[in-house]
Design an enzyme around this catalytic site. Sequence first.
Site, PDB file in Angstrom:
ATOM      1  N   HIS A 132       0.775  -1.094  -0.165  1.00 36.33           N
ATOM      2  CA  HIS A 132       0.180  -0.289   0.220  1.00 36.33           C
ATOM      3  C   HIS A 132       0.662   1.233   0.418  1.00 36.33           C
ATOM      4  O   HIS A 132      -0.022   2.407  -0.558  1.00 36.33           O
ATOM      5  CB  HIS A 132      -0.981   0.039   0.975  1.00 36.33           C
ATOM      6  CG  HIS A 132      -2.351   0.375   0.944  1.00 36.33           C
ATOM      7  ND1 HIS A 132      -2.520   1.847  -0.033  1.00 36.33           N
ATOM      8  CD2 HIS A 132      -2.916   0.197   0.912  1.00 36.33           C
ATOM      9  CE1 HIS A 132      -3.593   1.828  -0.174  1.00 36.33           C
ATOM     10  NE2 HIS A 132      -4.190   1.023   0.365  1.00 36.33           N
TER      11      HIS A 132
ATOM     12  N   TYR B  46     -13.468   4.840   9.669  1.00 34.88           N
ATOM     13  CA  TYR B  46     -13.101   5.697   8.588  1.00 34.88           C
ATOM     14  C   TYR B  46     -13.087   4.875   7.484  1.00 34.88           C
ATOM     15  O   TYR B  46     -14.221   3.489   7.616  1.00 34.88           O
ATOM     16  CB  TYR B  46     -11.076   5.071   9.396  1.00 34.88           C
ATOM     17  CG  TYR B  46     -10.212   4.818   8.207  1.00 34.88           C
ATOM     18  CD1 TYR B  46      -9.595   5.879   8.606  1.00 34.88           C
ATOM     19  CD2 TYR B  46      -9.991   5.347   7.096  1.00 34.88           C
ATOM     20  CE1 TYR B  46      -8.456   6.758   7.242  1.00 34.88           C
ATOM     21  CE2 TYR B  46      -8.942   5.217   5.987  1.00 34.88           C
ATOM     22  CZ  TYR B  46      -8.260   6.368   6.561  1.00 34.88           C
ATOM     23  OH  TYR B  46      -7.472   6.926   6.067  1.00 34.88           O
TER      24      TYR B  46
ATOM     25  N   SER C 254     -12.309   6.325   3.270  1.00 38.13           N
ATOM     26  CA  SER C 254     -11.316   6.469   2.580  1.00 38.13           C
ATOM     27  C   SER C 254     -12.216   7.159   1.668  1.00 38.13           C
ATOM     28  O   SER C 254     -12.740   6.356   0.675  1.00 38.13           O
ATOM     29  CB  SER C 254      -9.966   5.297   2.653  1.00 38.13           C
ATOM     30  OG  SER C 254     -10.275   4.622   1.432  1.00 38.13           O
TER      31      SER C 254
ATOM     32  N   THR D 190      -5.032  10.275   0.304  1.00 37.75           N
ATOM     33  CA  THR D 190      -6.687  10.097   0.490  1.00 37.75           C
ATOM     34  C   THR D 190      -7.312  10.632   1.495  1.00 37.75           C
ATOM     35  O   THR D 190      -6.116  11.487   1.578  1.00 37.75           O
ATOM     36  CB  THR D 190      -6.473   8.705   0.433  1.00 37.75           C
ATOM     37  OG1 THR D 190      -5.580   8.292   1.985  1.00 37.75           O
ATOM     38  CG2 THR D 190      -6.487   7.435   0.311  1.00 37.75           C
TER      39      THR D 190
END
EC number: 2.3.1.21
Length: 605
Positions: free
Chosen positions: A322, A436, A438, A449
């Site tokens: 990532h 959360y 994104s 993001t």
Amino acid sequence: RLPVPKLEDTIRRYLNAQKPLLNDDQFRKTEELAHHFETGIGRELHEQLVAKDNRNKHTSYITGPWFDMYLKAREPVVLNFNAFMSFNPDPKAEYNDQLIRATNMTVSALRFMKTFRAGYLEPEVFHLNPEKSDTQLFKKIIRFVPSSLSWFGAYMVNAYPLDMSQYFRLFNSTRLPKFNRDELYTDETAKHLLVLRNGNFYAFDVIDRDGNILKPSEIQAHLKYILSNNSPAPAFPLGYLSSENRDTWASLRKILLDNGNEEALQKVDSAVFCLSLDDFPVKDFVHLSHTMLHGDGANRWYDKSFNLIITKDGTAGVNFEHSWGDGVAVLRFQNEVFKDSTKAPAISPQSQPASVDSSRAVQKLDFKLNDALKAGITKAKEKFDATVESLSLNLIQFHEGGKELLKQKKVSPDAVAQLSFQMAFLRQYNQTVATYESCSTAAFKHGRTETIRPASIHTKKCSEAFVRELSKHSTEELQKLIEECSKYHGRLTKEAAMGQGFDRHLFGLRYLALSKGIALPDFYQDQAYARLNHNIISTSTLVSPAVQLGGFGPVVSDGFGVGYQVHDDWIGCNVSSYPTRNGKEFLQCVHKSLEDIFNVLKGKK
């Protein structure tokens, strides 16, 4: 360029996100710290951040800090950072054979790479009004407008070109473990593919001397050779090392290099990508998720920008690292590879592999291991197995409605999905927690993001009405509560996509303070700040014709990792969790919440 939000907007948005999580006394304390920060040290830091941003017009204020956040993290990448997306099966059943699909997807991936490097890949554009802008006519006209102006032309028809600066890291790239901070490494001159099977490493060239893709029949022959190779699995599979703590892995890598493995590691690091061929079929969606999210640890190289995984029955997916990029780049790659490999497959079930000497073309990589490395691999395997053993993955499909019905009722499909998570958690644990979602900021240069904070005073009020006092409210009242949630969520989403969230801004200010050696402001030492950033419900969504499902591990040990998709007439959701949380029960509560919401929207209760 990605805007730096106004400090007062950030503080206001931050306090709005804190409100549903705190009682009155806690909120007053947090509010006081926030206003103190806003008028004092926060203001100074903000001005420095804006000045720095103005000096660095070639990038965005979040780029450096965000790369650092990922690369300085010492936790293993697998389960903590790497995510997966699995492909839909090929619509033509006979093409889902492991060898045929591996060949076709490899060729399509190489076609994508060559198209991108030649500058012919169609730009990634977000069309708010596709009837006007997603047309041949518009593309023809915009092609002749100089690039300094073409983005403006696109804006005029509500089309937003997206940042594609991450794409080059898709290929020939890997994350190298280093002490304290890892490095991203790319070598575009390498022409070979890395193939893993049964924990063994193989490499062969897929690009020839003239830069052309090897004949599909030759790629097929080499992959067939690897699939029929009956070398036993190595006693100490190297793949486990890439699942280790990053500092531990860095010291083991140093030993690997000192032990005469430099050439073999170079082959691994510089390969176009990693193709992982698994020797078993997929049993069901849960098994599929486990396979694509972590697999067995021996047949993956988690540091590569992505592993293309293909199982015995031709089920395919991507597991991606990532730090180099976000879901947007990987999704575009998967969409193109799926489309190309199904609409214009390089080989068919009738194709014969070329008669070439694969034993010469394919190199099996052998690694020289001393006792320290063997012990390191054994320990890595033990840790990996224990972590995977404690991970639960659960899925549901809700078939009583989806995007179409919600749009008909004029509520946001994403808002409803998020509301169902809030209701579910309240039903299960009797509380509202940090959540959360994104959101891509790729509409800006070097955007990454931003966070949408789906837990709000609106979702809390609505959830409490549904979970605790359903009988007290009329259907109309409940519909109104859902509409309020939808409106507010829509606003948060729009703000986040326009770079007007608060999370990245506060993160950037904190990063700046630490990099300047300034004592961490009290604002950041507030327990409420820590709690808001301990994301118990972490969510991400995507819908694509190429992707069957996607998912990721929980971001905290007592959290849920929620991957979800809102389709036209159904909603899919998969959840990862560790033993402190019950993902199966959470999803039962999500299903119940969706039933309640849809019933109310249909005028029933």
